[in-house]
Design an enzyme around this catalytic site. Sequence first.
Site, mmCIF file in Angstrom:
data_model
loop_
_atom_site.group_PDB
_atom_site.id
_atom_site.type_symbol
_atom_site.label_atom_id
_atom_site.label_comp_id
_atom_site.label_asym_id
_atom_site.label_seq_id
_atom_site.Cartn_x
_atom_site.Cartn_y
_atom_site.Cartn_z
ATOM 1 N N CYS A 176 0.821 -1.227 0.000
ATOM 2 C CA CYS A 176 0.000 0.000 0.000
ATOM 3 C C CYS A 176 0.849 1.269 0.000
ATOM 4 O O CYS A 176 0.337 2.359 -0.266
ATOM 5 C CB CYS A 176 -0.939 0.008 1.199
ATOM 6 S SG CYS A 176 -2.016 -1.422 1.238
ATOM 7 N N HIS B 5 -3.224 7.113 2.849
ATOM 8 C CA HIS B 5 -3.655 5.840 2.274
ATOM 9 C C HIS B 5 -5.029 5.508 2.851
ATOM 10 O O HIS B 5 -5.254 5.623 4.055
ATOM 11 C CB HIS B 5 -2.635 4.749 2.626
ATOM 12 C CG HIS B 5 -3.145 3.372 2.347
ATOM 13 N ND1 HIS B 5 -3.682 3.013 1.141
ATOM 14 C CD2 HIS B 5 -3.221 2.266 3.142
ATOM 15 C CE1 HIS B 5 -4.062 1.746 1.187
ATOM 16 N NE2 HIS B 5 -3.796 1.277 2.391
ATOM 17 N N ASN C 68 -10.183 -0.303 0.400
ATOM 18 C CA ASN C 68 -8.726 -0.175 0.371
ATOM 19 C C ASN C 68 -8.224 -0.671 -0.990
ATOM 20 O O ASN C 68 -8.305 -1.864 -1.278
ATOM 21 C CB ASN C 68 -8.147 -1.009 1.525
ATOM 22 C CG ASN C 68 -6.627 -0.948 1.599
ATOM 23 O OD1 ASN C 68 -5.963 -0.533 0.654
ATOM 24 N ND2 ASN C 68 -6.078 -1.383 2.718
#
Length: 324
Positions: free
Chosen positions: A113, A251, A281
């Site tokens: 990520c 994020h 996500n």
Amino acid sequence: MHRAAVLGTGSCLPERILTNNELEQMVDTSDEWISSRTGIRTRRIAGSGEQNYQLASSAACKALEAADISAAEVDLIIVATMTPHMIMPSCACFVQAEIGAENAFAFDLNAACSGYLYGLDLADKYISGRPEMKVLVIGSETLSARVNWQDRNTCILFGDGAGACVIGGSDHRGIVDSRLFSDGRLWKLLYMDSPASRNPDLSDPDRKGCFIQMTGRDVFKYAVRAMENAVTSLLDRQHISIDEVTLLIPHQANVRILGKLMDRLGVEQEKVFINVDKYGNTSAASIPIALDEANRQGRLQQGDLVLFCSFGGGFTWGSMLMRW
Ligand code: COA
């Protein structure tokens, strides 16, 4: 000194929207549980014609259009992904072919990520050596192919999508500073075993071991602490107060992580860009998708200070300051 500045942004989300109510039919969960624990309400799922490199290419074309730069002018393509179309060639090479960037060299980067911030940092290093370079930095994921749709602990969290920026040299704006970190000792808390997302067949029983594995509570704790440290150490190094930051683009993991982070940093919600409710996500794609949306919504004006932070498998994490 030349800095790496964003010349144009773009993003691409798959058409299919998967709601929490639909997930209730797939695993033992509820819209209420998912919304209250994660803030996620919908996520996008890639279908045929929406392979990783196709999402990435579409996002890249939009960024090129916004920057008014042709594909032939691109010198380098970096794709941050942990769900590449194939292991070889790289997703970036597929993108190169798809958009006709015949003068570029291209490669993938995997920092989970945090991949997008790692990619921007790398572009910054190239630009500082050759400011005339045009670099496409793309974050793109088809995580739906790598999620176990029978595991309620993970399948509710993730989504597919891509975001891109064209990066070029500027003498008055761009990346100010960044701090990147990893700790490989903690890999077992968040990992995915085997490669490539091409031709996902979600019902294939032979795909055991390909899926994302996560110890959610530990990841939660580390994520908050790590992003807080990455941000505060960067601001301290630059002698900048959080109040001087116009927009924080973190994020997009889940709203509870972001809520804790905002509390610890003392930053108001209006200064934080959040779209995890819509897309879940999307790993390396989450920051560039959010940046593109913020940009297109007019949330960023020339001279603004934008702060990014991320956390992901590895563990990897980091922060970046950018003068818009
Ligand atoms: N629906 C309903 N119940 C669920 C569920 C779901 N989708 N997923 C887990 N549960 C259950 C668990 O089985 C557990 O039940 P039990 O008490 O009977 O064993 C209970 O809910 C609590 O589970 P727990 O894992 O302790 O929940 P939590 O409050 O920690 O929330 C996460 C789970 C995953 C939402 C949370 O840990 C989290 O956000 N972690 C970070 C994840 C992340 O962002 N990862 C990517 C980082 S880049």
